[in-house]
Scaffold this motif. Structure first.
Motif, PDB file in Angstrom:
ATOM      1  N   VAL A 154       0.854  -1.186   0.000  1.00 35.54           N
ATOM      2  CA  VAL A 154       0.000   0.000   0.000  1.00 35.54           C
ATOM      3  C   VAL A 154       0.889   1.235   0.000  1.00 35.54           C
ATOM      4  CG1 VAL A 154      -1.758   1.304   1.263  1.00 35.54           C
ATOM      5  CG2 VAL A 154      -1.864  -1.201   1.208  1.00 35.54           C
ATOM      6  N   ALA A 155       0.579   2.197  -0.874  1.00 32.94           N
ATOM      7  CA  ALA A 155       1.406   3.400  -0.994  1.00 32.94           C
ATOM      8  C   ALA A 155       0.565   4.573  -1.466  1.00 32.94           C
ATOM      9  CB  ALA A 155       2.547   3.150  -1.978  1.00 32.94           C
ATOM     10  N   HIS A 156       1.099   5.787  -1.256  1.00 28.13           N
ATOM     11  CA  HIS A 156       0.451   6.961  -1.860  1.00 28.13           C
ATOM     12  C   HIS A 156       0.474   6.797  -3.373  1.00 28.13           C
ATOM     13  CE1 HIS A 156       1.357   9.665   1.879  1.00 28.13           C
ATOM     14  NE2 HIS A 156       0.430   8.746   2.100  1.00 28.13           N
ATOM     15  N   ASP A 157       1.625   6.474  -3.889  1.00 28.51           N
ATOM     16  CA  ASP A 157       1.813   6.107  -5.285  1.00 28.51           C
ATOM     17  C   ASP A 157       3.087   5.288  -5.320  1.00 28.51           C
ATOM     18  OD1 ASP A 157       1.395   5.831  -7.966  1.00 28.51           O
ATOM     19  OD2 ASP A 157       1.511   7.965  -8.462  1.00 28.51           O
ATOM     20  N   LEU A 158       3.363   4.667  -6.437  1.00 26.59           N
ATOM     21  CA  LEU A 158       4.537   3.815  -6.528  1.00 26.59           C
ATOM     22  C   LEU A 158       5.406   4.303  -7.685  1.00 26.59           C
ATOM     23  CD1 LEU A 158       5.405   1.412  -4.826  1.00 26.59           C
ATOM     24  CD2 LEU A 158       4.546  -0.094  -6.594  1.00 26.59           C
ATOM     25  N   ALA A 159       6.669   4.508  -7.417  1.00 31.87           N
ATOM     26  CA  ALA A 159       7.572   4.979  -8.454  1.00 31.87           C
ATOM     27  C   ALA A 159       7.794   3.880  -9.492  1.00 31.87           C
ATOM     28  CB  ALA A 159       8.906   5.385  -7.834  1.00 31.87           C
ATOM     29  N   PRO A 160       7.988   4.261 -10.758  1.00 30.79           N
ATOM     30  CA  PRO A 160       8.256   3.248 -11.787  1.00 30.79           C
ATOM     31  C   PRO A 160       9.435   2.353 -11.445  1.00 30.79           C
ATOM     32  CG  PRO A 160       7.788   5.361 -12.802  1.00 30.79           C
ATOM     33  CD  PRO A 160       7.878   5.610 -11.325  1.00 30.79           C
ATOM     34  N   ALA A 161      10.489   2.947 -10.846  1.00 35.37           N
ATOM     35  CA  ALA A 161      11.669   2.148 -10.517  1.00 35.37           C
ATOM     36  C   ALA A 161      11.352   1.043  -9.526  1.00 35.37           C
ATOM     37  CB  ALA A 161      12.770   3.058  -9.952  1.00 35.37           C
ATOM     38  N   ASP A 162      10.381   1.273  -8.638  1.00 31.64           N
ATOM     39  CA  ASP A 162       9.976   0.242  -7.674  1.00 31.64           C
ATOM     40  C   ASP A 162       9.007  -0.755  -8.306  1.00 31.64           C
ATOM     41  OD1 ASP A 162      11.479   1.228  -5.490  1.00 31.64           O
ATOM     42  OD2 ASP A 162       9.966   2.764  -5.126  1.00 31.64           O
ATOM     43  N   THR A 163       8.045  -0.244  -9.083  1.00 32.01           N
ATOM     44  CA  THR A 163       7.057  -1.124  -9.706  1.00 32.01           C
ATOM     45  C   THR A 163       7.714  -2.120 -10.656  1.00 32.01           C
ATOM     46  OG1 THR A 163       5.534   0.761  -9.671  1.00 32.01           O
ATOM     47  CG2 THR A 163       4.850  -1.162 -10.939  1.00 32.01           C
ATOM     48  N   ALA A 164       8.710  -1.647 -11.398  1.00 29.31           N
ATOM     49  CA  ALA A 164       9.318  -2.467 -12.448  1.00 29.31           C
ATOM     50  C   ALA A 164       9.993  -3.720 -11.916  1.00 29.31           C
ATOM     51  CB  ALA A 164      10.323  -1.630 -13.233  1.00 29.31           C
TER      52      ALA A 164
END
Length: 551
Positions: A154-164
């Motif tokens: 759960v996050a405010h939003d997720l950075a692409p570097a983390d999602t990838a």
């Protein structure tokens, strides 16, 4: 038990305990710089290079759509304008950390104020800033928490570097407070088949250890579910896994009518994976990747080599290539560097190409060369076409330069309203549901605050799709769908009922869409479409289709 709602990505179902992303690094202090300015500049320069290299390396490791997103972030880390701003702030007395924080924050605010696509990119810029500041402090950048057991992130939003680079053995689902249906979090989650819900109201209330069920198909997060609800979720998860692992076949309705399932691709490197997942061709090949990293337009020879690589992966199959769609979130200095108050309504797509016809001619010439060098069936389309006059212009020029099949994208409502004229001029029409929804509903497609309006299920959008489908049918002109709406299995059936002759999507969605199509006949699809059209809202349209065909 309580239920939170958001925008589901795909149809996955997962359950588990919550783990929240850690808070961002504290804001750097405003204390004046005490070290030499050159020392601070050197430290920032080194941090910028390290962060850019790390993001690029993550991109290479992730591949696919994630690589393009992370490459863009790596470019942000060394953007000349930002570097100059940081340098000026250091010269004025700021520490390196504070200079990075203020320069990036200023640019983030500018993007946020622009709205739309640019506002969504502000979150990506914030992640780059955090990574640079962490380097300067000598501490790890905030990232995905670790756990010995599977969890829901759960996050405010997720950075692409983390999602990838998520560990999918541990992260069973994503829940974010921010983000719209075409945010980078949603795009990467869909491409990696991660169960995810974005734009969740109340996500901030979830705490570490809370047990939740994440149902992307329903767009719901069930907090503290019962034993029976957890068991039902596990059963549904197993059913979906069986669908994904089913033998690959061509797309078809239950009565045997073929509905080709095509791939949306952003780079030649994505072709092999799409073929492995059963792509029957390409419904949208985005050519922007060739242009975005350049200060000048690539040569005809450079373009032809990349186009040939894509076409060669699909011998005997249809490959639909979209000409350069620049503007809005993809500004190019050599195409249109004029500042626009609302870029989404400005000089973009075909408008920009028409104002710089030499670039369009070069692209069409390169595509014609790739067409001659391969056995694929090349179709070429123009983006952001408004009416039949623009259609005539593009089709005439494309054929003059050797393109055999030339068509247009339907993203502006005016094109749908003029569909009866357009289908007489174009060889095909491809509906871009992302932009068509945005322009129909007057809601920036990347802006989470109006995410509720960004729903292709809305009957106003479906009515425009039907106008295009009806016109295509009456003139025997193919009308495909290449927006993300085609990746929603039930909506895919409705789109076929409205007249779509092919569906193009991220390859990760093929299995579920293929299975859903196989459950319905042509008559079923048309009844579902009629029920959705008659509904007053997007939610009601989806519910009407979920109720099943009547009659």
């Amino acid at each position: 038990m309580r239920e939170l709602r958001g925008i589901g990505v795909g149809r996955g179902v997962a359950s588990g305990p919550v783990l929240r992303m850690p808070d961002p690094l504290p804001e750097p202090a405003t204390t004046p710089r005490t070290t030499d300015a050159q020392v601070e500049r050197d430290a920032v320069t080194a941090a910028l290079k390290e962060v850019a290299a790390e993001l690029a390396a993550r991109g290479r490791q992730a591949g696919g759509e994630a690589q393009a997103v992370l490459d863009a972030q790596a470019m942000m880390a060394q953007d000349p304008g930002l570097v100059d701003d940081v340098t000026a702030r250091i010269e004025s007395g700021s520490t390196g950390e504070r200079a990075v924080f203020e320069a990036f924050a200023s640019f983030q605010q500018m993007l946020t104020d622009m709205g739309g696509y640019m506002a969504e990119r502000a979150a990506d810029l914030g992640d780059v800033s955090q990574r640079i500041i962490a380097k300067l402090r000598g501490v790890p950048a905030p990232g995905v928490p670790t756990s010995d057991a599977p969890f829901v992130l759960v996050a405010h939003d997720l950075a692409p570097a983390d999602t990838a680079l998520l560990d999918l053995d541990k992260v069973v689902a994503l829940v974010t407070r921010d983000g719209g249906p075409t945010s980078h979090t949603a795009i990467l989650a869909r491409s990696k088949s991660i169960t995810a819900i974005v734009g969740v109201t109340g996500a901030d209330e979830l705490a570490d250890g809370d047990v939740v069920i994440v149902d992307a198909g329903a767009g719901t997060v069930t907090v503290d579910p019962s034993t029976g609800e957890l068991a039902a979720a596990e059963t549904r998860t197993a059913e979906l896994k069986a669908i994904v692992n089913a033998p690959i076949t061509d797309g078809a309705l239950a009565d045997g009518e073929k509905v080709p399932l095509l791939a949306n691709l952003g780079s030649p490197k994505d072709a092999a994976a799409a073929v492995a997942l059963g792509a029957e061709g390409v419904g949208l090949f985005r050519t922007e990747f060739l242009f975005l990293d350049s200060k000048t337009a690539p040569t005809v020879e450079q373009q032809q080599a990349d186009y040939t690589a894509v076409l060669a992966a699909f011998p005997g199959k249809k490959v639909v290539v979209r000409c350069l769609d620049a503007g809005a979130d993809k500004p190019l200095s050599f195409l249109n560097d004029a500042e626009e108050e609302n870029p989404a309504l400005g000089l973009r797509g075909l408008r920009a190409l028409r104002a710089n016809e030499e670039i369009l001619r070069g692209q069409l010439t390169a595509l014609a060369g790739a067409q001659a060098a391969t056995e694929a069936e090349l179709w070429v389309m123009a983006p952001m076409v408004a009416d039949v006059e623009e259609t005539d212009y593009f089709v005439t020029l494309a054929k003059e330069l050797g393109i055999r099949v030339a068509g247009v994208m339907a993203e502006i409502p005016s094109l749908a309203l003029m569909a009866d004229q357009v289908v007489g001029s174009a060889d095909f029409v491809s509906i871009g549901t992302n932009d068509l929804t945005q322009y129909t509903m007057a809601a920036d497609r990347m802006l989470g605050s109006v995410a509720a309006y960004q729903d292709p299920w809305h009957p106003a959008v479906l009515r425009l799709v039907k106008m295009l489908g009806d016109a295509g049918r009456s003139n025997s002109t193919p009308v495909g769908v290449c927006g993300e709406a085609a990746a929603d299995p039930l909506l895919a059936v409705v789109l076929v009922g409205l007249g779509a002759t092919s569906l193009s999507m991220t390859p990760a969605a093929f299995a579920e869409v293929r299975a859903e199509l196989a459950r319905h006949t042509r008559a079923d699809a048309e009844r579902l479409a009629a029920a959705a059209l008659a509904a007053p809202t997007a939610t009601a349209a989806r519910e009407a289709a979920e109720a099943g065909p009547v009659g």
